[in-house]
Design an enzyme around this catalytic site. Sequence first.
Site, PDB file in Angstrom:
ATOM      1  N   LYS A   1      14.999   6.860  21.348  1.00 37.48           N
ATOM      2  CA  LYS A   1      14.828   6.000  20.163  1.00 37.48           C
ATOM      3  C   LYS A   1      14.935   6.827  18.866  1.00 37.48           C
ATOM      4  O   LYS A   1      15.559   6.409  17.888  1.00 37.48           O
ATOM      5  CB  LYS A   1      13.465   5.296  20.265  1.00 37.48           C
ATOM      6  CG  LYS A   1      13.070   4.495  19.051  1.00 37.48           C
ATOM      7  CD  LYS A   1      14.010   3.349  18.783  1.00 37.48           C
ATOM      8  CE  LYS A   1      13.675   2.677  17.465  1.00 37.48           C
ATOM      9  NZ  LYS A   1      14.753   1.798  17.016  1.00 37.48           N
TER      10      LYS A   1
ATOM     11  N   THR B   1       7.670   2.715  17.985  1.00 39.79           N
ATOM     12  CA  THR B   1       8.462   3.953  17.879  1.00 39.79           C
ATOM     13  C   THR B   1       7.524   5.100  17.537  1.00 39.79           C
ATOM     14  O   THR B   1       6.979   5.150  16.429  1.00 39.79           O
ATOM     15  CB  THR B   1       9.540   3.827  16.781  1.00 39.79           C
ATOM     16  OG1 THR B   1      10.349   2.687  17.057  1.00 39.79           O
ATOM     17  CG2 THR B   1      10.412   5.080  16.748  1.00 39.79           C
TER      18      THR B   1
HETATM   19  N1  LIG Z   1      11.204  -3.680  12.003  1.00 35.95           N
HETATM   20  C1  LIG Z   1      12.181  -3.209  12.771  1.00 35.95           C
HETATM   21  O1  LIG Z   1      13.366  -3.496  12.547  1.00 35.95           O
HETATM   22  C2  LIG Z   1      11.883  -2.312  13.916  1.00 35.95           C
HETATM   23  C3  LIG Z   1      10.705  -1.628  14.045  1.00 35.95           C
HETATM   24  N2  LIG Z   1      10.501  -0.803  15.117  1.00 35.95           N
HETATM   25  C4  LIG Z   1       9.241  -0.086  15.302  1.00 35.95           C
HETATM   26  O2  LIG Z   1       8.301  -1.052  15.750  1.00 35.95           O
HETATM   27  C5  LIG Z   1       7.001  -0.752  15.236  1.00 35.95           C
HETATM   28  C6  LIG Z   1       6.505  -1.955  14.439  1.00 35.95           C
HETATM   29  O3  LIG Z   1       7.410  -2.184  13.381  1.00 35.95           O
HETATM   30  P1  LIG Z   1       7.286  -3.462  12.426  1.00 35.95           P
HETATM   31  O4  LIG Z   1       6.840  -4.635  13.182  1.00 35.95           O
HETATM   32  O5  LIG Z   1       8.541  -3.492  11.658  1.00 35.95           O
HETATM   33  O6  LIG Z   1       6.125  -2.949  11.464  1.00 35.95           O
HETATM   34  P2  LIG Z   1       5.085  -3.752  10.558  1.00 35.95           P
HETATM   35  O7  LIG Z   1       4.731  -2.801   9.470  1.00 35.95           O
HETATM   36  O8  LIG Z   1       5.613  -5.089  10.205  1.00 35.95           O
HETATM   37  O9  LIG Z   1       3.836  -3.955  11.537  1.00 35.95           O
HETATM   38  C7  LIG Z   1       3.030  -2.868  11.895  1.00 35.95           C
HETATM   39  C8  LIG Z   1       1.931  -3.326  12.816  1.00 35.95           C
HETATM   40  O10 LIG Z   1       1.086  -2.204  13.117  1.00 35.95           O
HETATM   41  C9  LIG Z   1      -0.255  -2.563  12.774  1.00 35.95           C
HETATM   42  N3  LIG Z   1      -1.008  -1.379  12.387  1.00 35.95           N
HETATM   43  C10 LIG Z   1      -0.678  -0.491  11.428  1.00 35.95           C
HETATM   44  N4  LIG Z   1      -1.610   0.492  11.366  1.00 35.95           N
HETATM   45  C11 LIG Z   1      -2.542   0.190  12.284  1.00 35.95           C
HETATM   46  C12 LIG Z   1      -3.743   0.826  12.703  1.00 35.95           C
HETATM   47  N5  LIG Z   1      -4.172   1.973  12.169  1.00 35.95           N
HETATM   48  N6  LIG Z   1      -4.460   0.237  13.689  1.00 35.95           N
HETATM   49  C13 LIG Z   1      -4.032  -0.914  14.254  1.00 35.95           C
HETATM   50  N7  LIG Z   1      -2.913  -1.564  13.903  1.00 35.95           N
HETATM   51  C14 LIG Z   1      -2.164  -1.010  12.933  1.00 35.95           C
HETATM   52  C15 LIG Z   1      -0.138  -3.579  11.673  1.00 35.95           C
HETATM   53  O11 LIG Z   1      -1.332  -4.314  11.546  1.00 35.95           O
HETATM   54  P3  LIG Z   1      -1.742  -5.017  10.134  1.00 35.95           P
HETATM   55  O12 LIG Z   1      -1.057  -6.349  10.131  1.00 35.95           O
HETATM   56  O13 LIG Z   1      -3.214  -5.110  10.185  1.00 35.95           O
HETATM   57  O14 LIG Z   1      -1.250  -4.100   9.043  1.00 35.95           O
HETATM   58  C16 LIG Z   1       1.023  -4.416  12.215  1.00 35.95           C
HETATM   59  O15 LIG Z   1       0.604  -5.264  13.240  1.00 35.95           O
HETATM   60  C17 LIG Z   1       7.179   0.528  14.428  1.00 35.95           C
HETATM   61  O16 LIG Z   1       6.886   1.619  15.254  1.00 35.95           O
HETATM   62  C18 LIG Z   1       8.656   0.516  14.047  1.00 35.95           C
HETATM   63  O17 LIG Z   1       9.146   1.808  13.795  1.00 35.95           O
HETATM   64  C19 LIG Z   1      11.425  -0.687  16.116  1.00 35.95           C
HETATM   65  C20 LIG Z   1      12.610  -1.361  16.057  1.00 35.95           C
HETATM   66  C21 LIG Z   1      12.947  -2.180  14.918  1.00 35.95           C
HETATM   67  O1  LIG Z   2      13.762   1.007  14.587  1.00 39.47           O
HETATM   68  C1  LIG Z   2      14.436   0.145  14.007  1.00 39.47           C
HETATM   69  C2  LIG Z   2      15.791  -0.136  14.416  1.00 39.47           C
HETATM   70  C3  LIG Z   2      16.473  -1.158  13.579  1.00 39.47           C
HETATM   71  C4  LIG Z   2      17.795  -1.517  14.202  1.00 39.47           C
HETATM   72  O2  LIG Z   2      18.115  -1.043  15.310  1.00 39.47           O
HETATM   73  O3  LIG Z   2      18.506  -2.307  13.551  1.00 39.47           O
END
Ligand SMILES: NC(=O)C1=CN([C@@H]2O[C@H](COP(=O)(O)OP(=O)(O)OC[C@H]3O[C@@H](n4cnc5c(N)ncnc54)[C@H](OP(=O)(O)O)[C@@H]3O)[C@@H](O)[C@H]2O)C=CC1
Ligand SMILES: O=CCCC(=O)O
Length: 287
Positions: A171, A96
Site C-alpha cells: 500500500k 494505511t
Molecule cells: N480517503 C481515501 O481515499 C483513502 C484512505 N485510506 C486510508 O484509510 C484510512 C481512513 O481514511 P479516511 O476515511 O479517508 O480518513 P478520515 O480522516 O475521514 O477518518 C479517519 C477515522 O479515524 C478516526 N480516528 C482518528 N484518530 C483517531 C484516534 N486517535 N482514535 C480513534 N479513532 C481515530 C476518525 O474518528 P473521528 O471521526 O472521531 O475523527 C475517523 O473515524 C487512513 O489510513 C487512510 O490513509 C485508504 C485508501 C483511500
Molecule cells: O490511500 C488512498 C488511495 C486513494 C486512491 O487509490 O485513489
Amino acid sequence: MEEIGFLGIGIMGKAMAVNLLRHGFKVTVWNRTLSRCDELVQHGASVGETPAAVIKKCKYTIAMLSDPAAALSVVFDKHGALEQICGGKGYIDMSTVDADTSSQISQAITSKGGSFLEAPVSGSKKPAEDGQLVILAAGDKDLYDQVVPAFDVLGKKSFFLGQIGNGAKMKLVVNMIMGSMMNAFSEGIVLADKSGLDPHTLLDVLDLGAIANPMFKMKGPAMIKNSYPPAFPLKHQQKDMRLALALGDENAVPMPVAAAANETFKKARSLGLGDHDFSAVFETLSK
Ligand SMILES: NC(=O)C1=CN([C@@H]2O[C@H](COP(=O)(O)OP(=O)(O)OC[C@H]3O[C@@H](n4cnc5c(N)ncnc54)[C@H](OP(=O)(O)O)[C@@H]3O)[C@@H](O)[C@H]2O)C=CC1
Ligand SMILES: O=CCCC(=O)O
C-alpha cells in the site's frame, strides 16, 4: 457471514460500512466521535459504545482508522479491542499504516488467541461506495478465507500477499507513486497555464496518451477550478509519503522524487490544506 464490527466511520469507513449493510450484512459500528454513527444507524447499523463492546459482540471486526497512532490507540487503550479479543474472533485492520504498527497489532491480537489480517486498500471514496476497492491483505490465511464474502462486497479484487507487513508495504509503495504523480501532474497543469496553453487541452492530450489514468481524469477538471472536495485527505497522503520514505530508509532505497513530493505535501499542510483532497497540493505550485 456472522455480524461484522466496524471501527472508524470516516470517509472510507462510512462508505464501506454502508456498502456492507446494503448487501445484507449485519454491522455494528463504533467511531471515536460517536455522533458520526447516527447516519449509519439510519442505514440499519447497530452501535457499540467502545471498540471492546464491538469486539465482544462480533466474530469479525474491521478497523479503518486515520494513521498508526489511531490504529494502535483503538487496540491498546482502555476499552480497546484487545480487552475482548479471544480465540474464534478475527480483527482486520484496513487502515494505511506501516509494517511495524501492523506487526505490533498482530502480535497483541494473536497473543490473546485472536486472528489478525492487515488489509489496506487502493481506491478512494467513490470506489469504496461502489465496492470497487483493491484489497491488499496479509497475515492469517484462514481468516482471509473466512472474510472473502465481505471483501467481495467491498472490493473488485483482493490480493493475499503472505506475511504481516506485506500488505502495508504494498500500500505504501502504491501511494508513494501516486503522491509523486500528483506533484508532477500539478506542475504540468501550472506549466501549461503559465506558458499560454489551455490546461483543459492538456487534460485531453494526457487522456489519449500512454500516461492516461483515472486520477488525472477525475481530479484534473476540479484542480483547474481550484476545487478540492476531500476524497483522500491531503494529511493522509502526506502520512503515507512519510511512511514510504521510512520504508525506503530501512531498505537503503534512494527516493529523491518522493522526498521532494513529501515536502510539497508538508508545505500544503502548513498552509492549512490537510483536510482538503490531496490534489490541493496544486495550491503550493500555482500561487
Ligand atoms: N480517503 C481515501 O481515499 C483513502 C484512505 N485510506 C486510508 O484509510 C484510512 C481512513 O481514511 P479516511 O476515511 O479517508 O480518513 P478520515 O480522516 O475521514 O477518518 C479517519 C477515522 O479515524 C478516526 N480516528 C482518528 N484518530 C483517531 C484516534 N486517535 N482514535 C480513534 N479513532 C481515530 C476518525 O474518528 P473521528 O471521526 O472521531 O475523527 C475517523 O473515524 C487512513 O489510513 C487512510 O490513509 C485508504 C485508501 C483511500
Ligand atoms: O490511500 C488512498 C488511495 C486513494 C486512491 O487509490 O485513489
